[in-house]
Design a protein around this motif. Sequence first.
Motif, mmCIF file in Angstrom:
data_model
loop_
_atom_site.group_PDB
_atom_site.id
_atom_site.type_symbol
_atom_site.label_atom_id
_atom_site.label_comp_id
_atom_site.label_asym_id
_atom_site.label_seq_id
_atom_site.Cartn_x
_atom_site.Cartn_y
_atom_site.Cartn_z
ATOM 1 N N PRO A 37 0.427 -1.525 0.119
ATOM 2 C CA PRO A 37 -0.608 -0.098 0.037
ATOM 3 C C PRO A 37 0.802 1.231 0.338
ATOM 4 N N GLY A 38 2.160 0.976 0.755
ATOM 5 C CA GLY A 38 2.393 2.189 0.553
ATOM 6 C C GLY A 38 3.925 2.267 0.629
ATOM 7 N N ALA A 39 4.007 1.702 -1.280
ATOM 8 C CA ALA A 39 5.699 1.904 -1.657
ATOM 9 C C ALA A 39 4.417 1.527 -3.413
ATOM 10 N N LEU A 40 5.368 2.279 -4.299
ATOM 11 C CA LEU A 40 5.471 2.191 -5.647
ATOM 12 C C LEU A 40 6.211 2.450 -6.985
ATOM 13 N N HIS A 41 6.276 1.095 -7.406
ATOM 14 C CA HIS A 41 7.290 0.741 -7.966
ATOM 15 C C HIS A 41 6.913 1.535 -9.810
ATOM 16 N N ILE A 42 7.988 2.187 -10.543
ATOM 17 C CA ILE A 42 7.831 2.764 -12.148
ATOM 18 C C ILE A 42 8.531 2.417 -12.689
ATOM 19 N N CYS A 74 14.960 3.290 -16.993
ATOM 20 C CA CYS A 74 15.520 3.325 -15.429
ATOM 21 C C CYS A 74 13.655 3.351 -14.338
ATOM 22 N N SER A 75 14.023 3.390 -13.442
ATOM 23 C CA SER A 75 13.024 2.298 -12.480
ATOM 24 C C SER A 75 13.058 3.680 -11.408
ATOM 25 N N LEU A 76 12.070 3.948 -10.325
ATOM 26 C CA LEU A 76 11.804 5.035 -9.375
ATOM 27 C C LEU A 76 11.024 4.169 -8.778
ATOM 28 N N ASP A 77 11.487 4.043 -7.808
ATOM 29 C CA ASP A 77 11.211 3.498 -6.406
ATOM 30 C C ASP A 77 10.068 5.085 -5.616
ATOM 31 N N TYR A 78 8.755 4.371 -5.016
ATOM 32 C CA TYR A 78 8.489 6.061 -4.873
ATOM 33 C C TYR A 78 7.770 5.232 -2.844
ATOM 34 N N VAL A 79 8.013 5.133 -1.723
ATOM 35 C CA VAL A 79 7.958 4.450 -0.659
ATOM 36 C C VAL A 79 7.675 5.371 0.665
ATOM 37 N N LEU A 80 6.626 4.872 1.395
ATOM 38 C CA LEU A 80 6.844 5.857 2.687
ATOM 39 C C LEU A 80 7.546 5.067 4.071
ATOM 40 N N ARG A 81 8.286 6.185 4.404
ATOM 41 C CA ARG A 81 9.396 5.617 4.972
ATOM 42 C C ARG A 81 9.275 6.596 6.484
ATOM 43 N N GLU A 82 9.418 5.213 7.428
ATOM 44 C CA GLU A 82 9.155 6.333 8.771
ATOM 45 C C GLU A 82 10.664 7.169 8.669
ATOM 46 N N GLY A 83 10.362 8.399 9.663
ATOM 47 C CA GLY A 83 11.453 9.484 10.182
ATOM 48 C C GLY A 83 11.895 8.965 10.804
ATOM 49 N N ARG A 84 13.727 8.925 11.056
ATOM 50 C CA ARG A 84 14.804 8.911 12.153
ATOM 51 C C ARG A 84 14.487 10.374 12.766
ATOM 52 N N ARG A 121 -0.982 5.425 -0.320
ATOM 53 C CA ARG A 121 -1.751 4.417 -1.195
ATOM 54 C C ARG A 121 -1.317 4.276 -3.087
ATOM 55 N N CYS A 122 -1.465 3.534 -3.118
ATOM 56 C CA CYS A 122 -1.958 3.149 -4.711
ATOM 57 C C CYS A 122 -2.060 1.729 -5.488
ATOM 58 N N GLU A 123 -3.377 1.558 -6.231
ATOM 59 C CA GLU A 123 -4.339 1.079 -6.248
ATOM 60 C C GLU A 123 -4.415 0.711 -7.668
ATOM 61 N N GLY A 181 -8.520 -0.333 -15.278
ATOM 62 C CA GLY A 181 -6.608 -0.098 -16.036
ATOM 63 C C GLY A 181 -7.444 1.780 -15.532
ATOM 64 N N LEU A 182 -6.921 1.696 -14.223
ATOM 65 C CA LEU A 182 -6.440 2.796 -13.399
ATOM 66 C C LEU A 182 -5.342 2.786 -13.064
ATOM 67 N N LEU A 183 -4.611 3.833 -12.344
ATOM 68 C CA LEU A 183 -3.633 3.865 -11.264
ATOM 69 C C LEU A 183 -4.779 4.604 -10.006
ATOM 70 N N LEU A 184 -4.820 4.176 -8.936
ATOM 71 C CA LEU A 184 -5.449 5.463 -8.231
ATOM 72 C C LEU A 184 -4.320 5.518 -7.271
ATOM 73 N N LEU A 185 -3.805 6.848 -6.756
ATOM 74 C CA LEU A 185 -3.158 7.053 -5.704
ATOM 75 C C LEU A 185 -4.321 7.930 -5.313
ATOM 76 N N TYR A 186 -3.626 7.988 -3.875
ATOM 77 C CA TYR A 186 -3.436 8.418 -2.641
ATOM 78 C C TYR A 186 -2.794 9.026 -1.450
ATOM 79 N N LEU A 187 -2.796 10.431 -1.039
ATOM 80 C CA LEU A 187 -1.697 11.059 -0.585
ATOM 81 C C LEU A 187 -2.602 12.022 0.790
ATOM 82 N N MET A 188 -1.878 11.460 2.031
ATOM 83 C CA MET A 188 -2.548 12.108 3.380
ATOM 84 C C MET A 188 -1.473 13.353 3.696
ATOM 85 N N GLY A 189 -1.678 14.367 4.036
ATOM 86 C CA GLY A 189 -0.547 14.393 4.736
ATOM 87 C C GLY A 189 -1.348 15.567 6.336
#
Length: 203
Positions: free
Chosen positions: A103-108, A117-127, A167-169, A173-181
């Motif tokens: 749910p919190g990782a997207l590979h393109i 080229c590949s891109l990885d978007y990941v939700l990470r915990e802060g240090r 979230r990504c789902e 035929g669609l990629l649904l993206l959701y981001l909350m801050g």
Amino acid sequence: MRGRCISVAGDKAWAMWKKVRGTRRKGCASSLADEGGYVLLEFLASFPVYIMLLASLFAVWLFFLKSYVVLLGDWELQQEMRLALERIAQDAALATRIECREPGALHIERFVKGEKCSLDYVLREGRKGLPPYISKKASGETYGYSAPQPMTGGRNVFGSLAVVEFRCEKRDGLLLLYLMGENRRTKKRVAFSTAVCLPQADR
């Protein structure tokens, strides 16, 4: 003879006017001298009023300053989440292959100037007490970089901006993206969502 009478009358009028004027000046001077002792009392009586007025103005100024900082923090949160989601959607729209690994990782996967080229978007915990954030890692010979780069989150003078949910789902035929801050200082949350057509290979 007539001119002399007019001159005498004028001299008398001038003398009378000077006398009246002198009397008025003496009266004003004596009245000011009588009121001279009240200046200090008036100042002491009005000083607390001036202090209260200045304190009230300072409190109002602090209130508006705090409101302004809060407004800027919420505005920055909104802009940061919106721009991050737009960037992810742009990369996904040019992709040749998309994979939602969790749910919190997207590979393109995409091609940049003929290079894969590949891109990885990941939700990470802060240090070290930093809030959660979205990181981006690009892999490729020319356009890649080794360590993931943060796209969102962090601390600044306006607040502590955290990514609450990403979230990504794939659906129909669609990629649904959701981001909350969230702005941790004001506890305000904003959410954005969008949809991108999947590449032909993923449909």
